[in-house]
Design a protein around this motif. Structure first.
Motif, short mmCIF file in Angstrom:
data_model
loop_
_atom_site.label_atom_id
_atom_site.label_comp_id
_atom_site.label_asym_id
_atom_site.label_seq_id
_atom_site.Cartn_x
_atom_site.Cartn_y
_atom_site.Cartn_z
N ASN A 92 -2.52 -68.99 -0.89
CA ASN A 92 -2.17 -68.48 0.44
C ASN A 92 -0.69 -68.62 0.74
O ASN A 92 -0.10 -67.79 1.44
N ALA A 118 -1.19 -61.41 0.67
CA ALA A 118 -2.62 -61.24 0.95
C ALA A 118 -3.23 -60.09 0.16
O ALA A 118 -4.35 -60.20 -0.35
N ASP A 119 -2.51 -58.96 0.03
CA ASP A 119 -3.09 -57.82 -0.68
C ASP A 119 -3.30 -58.13 -2.15
O ASP A 119 -4.30 -57.73 -2.75
N ARG A 175 -3.76 -61.22 -3.35
CA ARG A 175 -4.84 -62.22 -3.41
C ARG A 175 -6.20 -61.53 -3.45
O ARG A 175 -7.08 -61.90 -4.23
N ARG A 176 -6.38 -60.56 -2.59
CA ARG A 176 -7.66 -59.84 -2.55
C ARG A 176 -7.92 -59.12 -3.87
O ARG A 176 -9.07 -59.05 -4.32
N SER A 200 5.89 -58.36 1.57
CA SER A 200 5.27 -59.27 2.53
C SER A 200 6.03 -59.18 3.84
O SER A 200 7.09 -58.56 3.92
#
Length: 664
Positions: free
Chosen positions: A32, A37-38, A40-41, A438
């Motif tokens: 995190n 985030a994109d 990570r998914r 980001s």
């Protein structure tokens, strides 16, 4: 009252490990903090599947086999009539685990085209996968670390060779380019039948980390050295250098290649060389081979290498570590003559990160076992009472696990931040912006100024490895041994998932390998006091401390003065005195950085549990006084409040999955 027997009475229910990608709170928070985030998914399903697969029963069977069937030299290194053979035999467990790591791209992940679009983030993601694989790999990650370093070195030189003007001093011949490209392709292959691992031969009898006393000599013989074969096992041209000497420690003796250091002429210093491990066997040569799998080696021999003996170690026992005599080993020089220390530094920077990852992977697994055990083991309840309660409901036990978790999380942040900076250093200009975008602006913790990346990496390389590997030893002992009591001290090969003693034995070597704590502390002081580059590294570390405590007035008021005092000491004290105090300087710097990173992590999402971790770390390390309001408030908290906070630190904000534990 019924007496117990060998088959009746109480039997403790075995704890069952959870998927550590989800169960290890530090893994989640590192992702995190450092990965958008994109991205990570996108990567979560694959990494979570890897975390499941490394806990499969057949993996633990391979570990047990690797520990029981250790590598050996057939016939003690000679055939029935006394001729030297150097035939190394490795076990099925070792080969099976190596194959698993190769197929899953434990090394290749950072280099393959599929992940180039991840840019600098590929390095952190690779290390997260290594972290999950490490405790199940039975030390196959040791040659994996050297393979990673060698891959990066060859990648750099192949890229530079493509841009070097013809006729320049560093021009790479077409023959050498072809050889290095073939080796690079094998190092990054996911096909176990084709893939190579790499050795890294530096250590000799005159000194461990002190390579200045190297006695190995390289002589230029052209492409037809007397008594040597002309081509390697794949029919590619052997290098024009012939190397003779003795290497005292050689892990990955079953590797396909090695990077090594040798002298070329007096006054020139050390040079770096690439050498394949095998070459075509001339008719008159003795039959020598390495038994590594199904591929036949009958038409090849070791490339001027004789395995004198294998080392008998306290840990990492499946790794075939050997003493090697080199006589006529044909090799290619890497880089310029006399520039070997600088070349090998590329390898060391990567293997040092792998050392820290190894310690933390083992500690993370041990902590996972301790957490699972706490959901199964019961103890007496209130004093004098007959009630029983699970360990995770014990205020004292949870305080202990929380303290260990705080130490572990701090070490994780320092190590993975170093890996992040390494990724930036390797790919400051990614070919694609996917996964790089980001909401943060340039100059924040995750996006340091470009000019700070190199100096920051030079300092962190020695600092993180020395501190993390040293501090992991007591952490491993506390988690591996004490958390399970006497059972933690047993080998537990009958229940390999609980073999905490193996984790402890394998973890202790990392405080020695790739530089002991004193050697790396000396390296750090020399880096920070260097006449030309020292100020840049000090400035970069100061930027890191300052940036990490933005928004945290308490941490800023404590850590910035501590850093200022340490920097003043470094800049105003004679180098000789600093070198004598090098370990204390490194530890002070590391603790300031960890304090800052914990603060940054806590403020990244407002986690109350991580905020408590940050405060307790500052208190433990003496940055926060015992008479402060925060310390007094923590000390006066009720038992119930402490238990709730500690449970959140250890198991996460949602607490342990007690229902699942009851079913196991």
């Amino acid at each position: 009252m019924e007496p117990s027997s060998s088959n009746t009475g109480f039997f403790q229910e075995l704890p069952e490990l959870a998927n550590q990608f989800y169960d290890d709170i530090s893994v989640q928070r590192v992702m995190n903090l450092l990965i958008p985030a994109d991205l990570r998914r996108e990567v979560e399903p694959e990494i979570a599947q890897l975390a499941d697969d490394v806990l499969a029963p057949h993996i633990f069977d391979l570990i047990t086999d690797a520990e029981r069937n250790l590598p050996y030299l057939r016939g003690g290194g000679r055939n029935a009539f006394g001729r030297p053979t150097s035939e190394l035999v490795t076990g099925e467990g070792w080969r099976g685990l190596q194959a698993f790591g190769i197929e899953r791209g434990i090394v290749a992940y950072n280099y393959t085209a599929d992940h180039v679009e991840y840019g600098a983030h590929a390095r952190v993601l690779q290390m997260l996968r290594c972290h999950l694989w490490e405790p199940s790999g039975a030390s196959t990650t040791c040659p994996g670390a050297m393979t990673d370093g060698a891959t990066r070195l060859l990648q750099r030189h192949l890229a530079m060779g493509a841009k070097t003007p013809a006729g320049s001093e560093t021009e790479m011949s077409e023959a050498q380019r072809k050889v290095l490209q073939s080796a690079y392709d094998k190092l990054t292959s996911r096909d176990p039948s084709q893939a190579w691992t790499s050795g890294q031969w530096m250590t000799e009898r005159p000194g461990g980390s002190d390579v200045s006393q190297t006695e190995t000599v390289a002589t230029y013989v052209g492409n037809h050295g007397k008594g040597a074969a002309d081509v390697d096992a794949d029919g590619l041209t052997l290098g024009p250098w012939s190397i003779d000497g003795f290497k005292w420690f050689s892990s990955a003796t079953d590797a396909g290649m090695t990077i090594l250091l040798a002298r070329t002429q007096p006054g020139k210093g050390l040079s770096a060389f690439f050498a394949p491990m095998r070459r075509r066997r001339p008719d008159a040569a003795p039959v020598t081979q390495v038994t590594t799998g199904s591929r036949s080696k009958q038409n090849t021999e070791l490339n001027g290498v004789r395995i004198q003996r294998l080392k008998d170690k306290s840990g990492t026992r499946p790794v075939p570590t050997a003493e090697l005599e080199l006589k006529g080993m044909r090799a290619w020089m890497i880089g310029q003559e006399g520039n070997g220390i600088r070349e090998i530094a590329t390898v060391l920077a990567i293997t040092r990160v792998h050392c820290s990852i190894a310690c933390l992977g083992l500690a993370g697994r041990a902590l996972g076992v301790a957490k699972a055990y706490s959901l199964k083991r019961t103890i007496s309840g209130a004093a004098g009472g007959k009630s029983r309660l699970l360990l995770y409901r014990s205020p004292l036990h949870m305080q202990t696990l929380a303290d260990l978790t705080i130490d572990y999380h701090g070490l994780m942040l320092l190590t993975f931040y170093t890996a992040h900076i390494m990724g930036l250093d390797e790919r400051q200009m990614p070919s694609s912006t996917k996964g790089i975008r980001s909401s943060r602006s340039d100059g924040d913790l995750v996006h340091p100024p470009a000019a700070a990346v190199g100096p920051l990496l030079r300092a962190l390389s020695s600092l993180h490895k020395a501190y993390v590997c040293k501090q992991s030893v007591p952490l491993l002992h506390s988690v591996c041994m004490e958390a399970l009591g006497g059972v933690g001290y047993l080998m537990n090969t009958e229940s390999e998932a609980l073999n905490m003693a193996r984790l402890f034995r394998d973890g202790t070597v990392n405080a020695i390998w790739e530089g002991t704590t004193d050697v790396l502390s000396t390296d750090l002081v020399r880096t920070l006091t260097h006449k030309k580059a020292g100020k840049a590294s000090l400035d970069a570390l100061e930027w890191l401390v300052k940036t990490s405590v933005v928004g945290d007035t308490v941490a800023s008021s404590l850590l910035m003065p501590a850093w200022a005092a340490l920097r003043t000491r470094i800049e105003t004290t004679s180098t000789n005195i600093l070198l004598a105090d090098a370990r204390a300087i490194l530890f002070s710097a590391a603790e300031i950085l960890i304090g800052g990173l914990l603060s940054a992590d806590a403020h990244s999402d407002g986690s109350t549990a991580v905020a408590a971790m940050s405060q307790r770390y500052l208190l433990k390390m003496g940055f926060l006084g015992r008479d402060s309001d925060a310390a007094k408030a923590a000390a006066s908290a009720s038992v119930e409040t402490r238990l709730a906070t500690n449970t959140a630190i250890v198991y996460g904000p949602n607490g342990p999955n007690v229902q699942q534990a009851a079913k196991l």
